[in-house]
Write a protein that holds these residues in place. Structure first.
Motif, PDB file in Angstrom:
ATOM      1  N   PRO A  90      31.958  35.920  45.137  1.00  0.00           N
ATOM      2  CA  PRO A  90      32.035  36.366  43.744  1.00  0.00           C
ATOM      3  C   PRO A  90      30.912  37.297  43.310  1.00  0.00           C
ATOM      4  CG  PRO A  90      31.346  34.073  43.872  1.00  0.00           C
ATOM      5  CD  PRO A  90      31.759  34.462  45.251  1.00  0.00           C
ATOM      6  N   LYS A  91      29.795  37.308  44.059  1.00  0.00           N
ATOM      7  CA  LYS A  91      28.674  38.163  43.676  1.00  0.00           C
ATOM      8  C   LYS A  91      28.680  39.508  44.391  1.00  0.00           C
ATOM      9  CE  LYS A  91      25.739  34.269  42.397  1.00  0.00           C
ATOM     10  NZ  LYS A  91      24.446  33.544  42.622  1.00  0.00           N
ATOM     11  N   ALA A  92      29.664  39.750  45.242  1.00  0.00           N
ATOM     12  CA  ALA A  92      29.780  41.057  45.894  1.00  0.00           C
ATOM     13  C   ALA A  92      30.099  42.119  44.850  1.00  0.00           C
ATOM     14  CB  ALA A  92      30.858  41.014  46.961  1.00  0.00           C
ATOM     15  N   ARG A  93      29.627  43.313  45.102  1.00  0.00           N
ATOM     16  CA  ARG A  93      29.838  44.415  44.151  1.00  0.00           C
ATOM     17  C   ARG A  93      31.317  44.601  43.836  1.00  0.00           C
ATOM     18  NH1 ARG A  93      31.581  49.068  45.466  1.00  0.00           N
ATOM     19  NH2 ARG A  93      31.171  48.594  47.667  1.00  0.00           N
ATOM     20  N   VAL A  94      32.166  44.601  44.871  1.00  0.00           N
ATOM     21  CA  VAL A  94      33.582  44.853  44.639  1.00  0.00           C
ATOM     22  C   VAL A  94      34.237  43.683  43.895  1.00  0.00           C
ATOM     23  CG1 VAL A  94      33.873  46.466  46.546  1.00  0.00           C
ATOM     24  CG2 VAL A  94      34.112  44.002  46.966  1.00  0.00           C
ATOM     25  N   ALA A  95      33.753  42.468  44.110  1.00  0.00           N
ATOM     26  CA  ALA A  95      34.304  41.316  43.397  1.00  0.00           C
ATOM     27  C   ALA A  95      33.924  41.377  41.917  1.00  0.00           C
ATOM     28  CB  ALA A  95      33.801  40.020  44.021  1.00  0.00           C
ATOM     29  N   ILE A  96      32.693  41.771  41.638  1.00  0.00           N
ATOM     30  CA  ILE A  96      32.268  41.899  40.241  1.00  0.00           C
ATOM     31  C   ILE A  96      33.096  42.965  39.531  1.00  0.00           C
ATOM     32  CG2 ILE A  96      30.351  42.647  38.778  1.00  0.00           C
ATOM     33  CD1 ILE A  96      28.468  41.336  40.875  1.00  0.00           C
ATOM     34  N   ALA A  97      33.340  44.095  40.200  1.00  0.00           N
ATOM     35  CA  ALA A  97      34.137  45.158  39.600  1.00  0.00           C
ATOM     36  C   ALA A  97      35.583  44.717  39.388  1.00  0.00           C
ATOM     37  CB  ALA A  97      34.088  46.404  40.489  1.00  0.00           C
ATOM     38  N   PHE A  98      36.123  44.002  40.350  1.00  0.00           N
ATOM     39  CA  PHE A  98      37.493  43.510  40.264  1.00  0.00           C
ATOM     40  C   PHE A  98      37.651  42.564  39.075  1.00  0.00           C
ATOM     41  CE2 PHE A  98      40.787  40.414  41.574  1.00  0.00           C
ATOM     42  CZ  PHE A  98      41.835  41.256  41.932  1.00  0.00           C
ATOM     43  N   THR A  99      36.744  41.605  38.951  1.00  0.00           N
ATOM     44  CA  THR A  99      36.807  40.645  37.857  1.00  0.00           C
ATOM     45  C   THR A  99      36.629  41.333  36.508  1.00  0.00           C
ATOM     46  OG1 THR A  99      35.957  38.907  39.312  1.00  0.00           O
ATOM     47  CG2 THR A  99      35.798  38.527  36.945  1.00  0.00           C
ATOM     48  N   ALA A 100      35.695  42.289  36.448  1.00  0.00           N
ATOM     49  CA  ALA A 100      35.488  43.030  35.201  1.00  0.00           C
ATOM     50  C   ALA A 100      36.743  43.797  34.806  1.00  0.00           C
ATOM     51  CB  ALA A 100      34.307  43.981  35.350  1.00  0.00           C
ATOM     52  N   ALA A 101      37.470  44.314  35.793  1.00  0.00           N
ATOM     53  CA  ALA A 101      38.676  45.093  35.500  1.00  0.00           C
ATOM     54  C   ALA A 101      39.746  44.225  34.850  1.00  0.00           C
ATOM     55  CB  ALA A 101      39.206  45.735  36.781  1.00  0.00           C
ATOM     56  N   TRP A 102      40.020  43.038  35.437  1.00  0.00           N
ATOM     57  CA  TRP A 102      41.100  42.244  34.846  1.00  0.00           C
ATOM     58  C   TRP A 102      40.686  41.596  33.527  1.00  0.00           C
ATOM     59  CZ3 TRP A 102      40.449  37.098  33.996  1.00  0.00           C
ATOM     60  CH2 TRP A 102      39.706  36.320  34.887  1.00  0.00           C
ATOM     61  N   LYS A 103      39.404  41.251  33.402  1.00  0.00           N
ATOM     62  CA  LYS A 103      38.964  40.711  32.117  1.00  0.00           C
ATOM     63  C   LYS A 103      39.022  41.778  31.031  1.00  0.00           C
ATOM     64  CE  LYS A 103      36.002  36.919  33.725  1.00  0.00           C
ATOM     65  NZ  LYS A 103      34.613  36.398  33.794  1.00  0.00           N
ATOM     66  N   GLY A 104      38.630  42.992  31.378  1.00  0.00           N
ATOM     67  CA  GLY A 104      38.718  44.084  30.415  1.00  0.00           C
ATOM     68  C   GLY A 104      40.152  44.352  29.997  1.00  0.00           C
ATOM     69  N   ALA A 105      41.065  44.292  30.947  1.00  0.00           N
ATOM     70  CA  ALA A 105      42.476  44.514  30.628  1.00  0.00           C
ATOM     71  C   ALA A 105      43.000  43.419  29.701  1.00  0.00           C
ATOM     72  CB  ALA A 105      43.292  44.557  31.915  1.00  0.00           C
ATOM     73  N   LEU A 106      42.587  42.186  29.940  1.00  0.00           N
ATOM     74  CA  LEU A 106      43.048  41.076  29.104  1.00  0.00           C
ATOM     75  C   LEU A 106      42.470  41.180  27.699  1.00  0.00           C
ATOM     76  CD1 LEU A 106      44.831  38.603  29.266  1.00  0.00           C
ATOM     77  CD2 LEU A 106      42.877  37.299  30.141  1.00  0.00           C
ATOM     78  N   ARG A 107      41.196  41.530  27.598  1.00  0.00           N
ATOM     79  CA  ARG A 107      40.595  41.722  26.268  1.00  0.00           C
ATOM     80  C   ARG A 107      41.346  42.797  25.491  1.00  0.00           C
ATOM     81  NH1 ARG A 107      35.549  41.353  29.111  1.00  0.00           N
ATOM     82  NH2 ARG A 107      34.385  39.472  28.521  1.00  0.00           N
ATOM     83  N   ALA A 108      41.642  43.913  26.152  1.00  0.00           N
ATOM     84  CA  ALA A 108      42.324  45.016  25.497  1.00  0.00           C
ATOM     85  C   ALA A 108      43.734  44.593  25.037  1.00  0.00           C
ATOM     86  CB  ALA A 108      42.412  46.216  26.440  1.00  0.00           C
ATOM     87  N   ALA A 109      44.404  43.799  25.879  1.00  0.00           N
ATOM     88  CA  ALA A 109      45.752  43.341  25.506  1.00  0.00           C
ATOM     89  C   ALA A 109      45.700  42.436  24.284  1.00  0.00           C
ATOM     90  CB  ALA A 109      46.368  42.595  26.690  1.00  0.00           C
ATOM     91  N   PHE A 110      44.723  41.547  24.239  1.00  0.00           N
ATOM     92  CA  PHE A 110      44.596  40.674  23.074  1.00  0.00           C
ATOM     93  C   PHE A 110      44.258  41.469  21.820  1.00  0.00           C
ATOM     94  CE2 PHE A 110      43.332  36.795  25.887  1.00  0.00           C
ATOM     95  CZ  PHE A 110      44.675  36.494  26.049  1.00  0.00           C
ATOM     96  N   ALA A 111      43.407  42.465  21.968  1.00  0.00           N
ATOM     97  CA  ALA A 111      43.045  43.287  20.813  1.00  0.00           C
ATOM     98  C   ALA A 111      44.237  44.097  20.325  1.00  0.00           C
ATOM     99  CB  ALA A 111      41.886  44.218  21.179  1.00  0.00           C
ATOM    100  N   ALA A 112      45.020  44.632  21.251  1.00  0.00           N
ATOM    101  CA  ALA A 112      46.168  45.453  20.870  1.00  0.00           C
ATOM    102  C   ALA A 112      47.239  44.641  20.174  1.00  0.00           C
ATOM    103  CB  ALA A 112      46.738  46.136  22.114  1.00  0.00           C
ATOM    104  N   SER A 113      47.318  43.352  20.494  1.00  0.00           N
ATOM    105  CA  SER A 113      48.363  42.493  19.923  1.00  0.00           C
ATOM    106  C   SER A 113      47.924  41.808  18.628  1.00  0.00           C
ATOM    107  CB  SER A 113      48.769  41.425  20.951  1.00  0.00           C
ATOM    108  OG  SER A 113      49.204  42.016  22.164  1.00  0.00           O
ATOM    109  N   ALA A 114      46.667  42.013  18.240  1.00  0.00           N
ATOM    110  CA  ALA A 114      46.147  41.302  17.070  1.00  0.00           C
ATOM    111  C   ALA A 114      46.876  41.767  15.808  1.00  0.00           C
ATOM    112  CB  ALA A 114      44.647  41.546  16.930  1.00  0.00           C
TER     113      ALA A 114
END
Length: 352
Positions: free
Chosen positions: A328-352
């Protein structure tokens, strides 16, 4: 290493290593050729997985042995971490009730978004208890409610049982939105591996059954196509670390109740075989370039896009199945997790 829902595969291979009948490990030369394609920060985990192959062949008895030898599930984080409540949702007519775990319910607050999370395990393994700690952390980070669906496993319960269990949990979440402090317009489905495949099935079922309007589907290296490894071969360097073609055939065969890759499969059981993807919720699909599922995931993303579904595809070079949990601390894992969390945040904001 912190335990997350995405490192369930680590527990699986650890348990498998204790069994007497295992596939032979790769030769050193074969390992070297495979590892040369792996991101350098992910190679320690890859070596561990290659040294502890799954039973070959996988059988119902081998699956039961793996289930018995999995390490204990982590205990939920104590307060002030997100609260954990165990509830029961009514099953679909003829099906038993479904256990659900509600995480981060708060009363007296404005309605918040919610995630129905579905654990992985190839349709044959996995425990909802393994996902609680990660879901507590996610619920706090995104200020949302997470509901875990404790669905039945195959081969004991083939399709449609596992999907019906997840659908029952989703309907229960939507019906109890006010009680749970959930905004019924902001409910997403999420899963990893087989859980991602079930989340995709669930999005299709919710559309076709006209039950719950979903705002998003978050599919992490989802298991979408029974033909991978059966009717459709993959390059020899793909799907060699961890979940492989033989395991995939067994998992799908157990779930479908017929051989993987059969000409006919039950309607709605295989997302990649569903003809019409129009009207599905926006999607995020994330996968590693060495994952057995990379081809089917890319193809499904392309079909969603062609169907007019807003879709984000994230392919991580040099990454294998479950890499973000193994390292989980590998660079690519951090980027991967940030990508899906960012997408989920954006989806929740868009649906508000």
């Amino acid at each position: 290493m912190d335990l997350t829902r995405r490192d369930f595969h680590f527990g699986l291979i650890t348990a498998a290593a204790t069994l007497p009948s295992l596939a032979a490990a790769q030769s050193p030369a074969g390992d070297a050729a495979i590892l040369a394609r792996v991101d350098p920060e992910l190679r320690v985990g890859a070596r561990m997985i290659l040294s502890r192959p799954l039973p070959d062949p996988l059988t119902p008895d081998a699956v039961r042995a793996i289930r018995r030898t999995l390490p204990p599930a982590p205990s939920p984080l104590p307060p002030p971490a997100a609260a954990v409540e165990r509830r029961v949702a009514p099953g679909i007519a003829g099906s038993p009730p479904v256990g659900v775990i509600v995480i981060n319910r708060k009363s007296g607050t404005p309605p918040r978004p919610a995630i129905l999370h579905i654990h992985g395990g190839g349709m044959i393994l996995g425990r909802v208890a393994d996902t609680i700690v990660a879901s507590q952390r996610l619920a706090e980070e995104l200020d949302c409610v997470v509901v875990e669906a404790d669905y039945r496993l195959s081969p004991e319960t083939p399709f449609p049982g596992p999907l019906d269990d997840c659908h029952s949990a989703l309907v229960w979440l939507h019906a109890h939105a006010a009680e749970l402090g959930v905004d019924a317009r902001r409910i997403a489905v999420m899963g990893e591996s087989a859980g991602g495949g079930l989340a995709a099935m669930l999005a299709i079922a919710a559309r076709d059954r006209r039950t719950v309007p979903l705002c998003y589907q978050l599919l992490i290296y989802p298991m979408l196509d029974d033909r991978t490894g059966s009717m459709r071969a993959v390059p020899p360097f793909i799907g060699t670390i961890g979940w492989n073609a033989a395991a995939n055939r067994f998992g799908w065969t157990s779930f479908l109740g017929r051989p993987a890759g059969s000409v006919q499969v039950p309607t709605g059981a295989v997302p990649a075989r569903v003809d019409d993807l129009r009207g599905l919720p926006p999607a995020f699909i994330g996968v590693g370039s060495l994952d057995l599922f990379v081809g089917e995931d890319i193809a499904y993303a392309a079909r969603l896009i062609d169907a007019g579904v807003a879709t984000q595809l994230h392919v991580t070079p040099g990454a294998y199945h479950g890499f973000d949990g193994i390292a989980p601390k590998a660079r690519v894992a951090i980027a991967f997790t940030a990508a899906w969390k960012g997408a989920l945040r954006a989806a929740f904001a868009a649906s508000a």
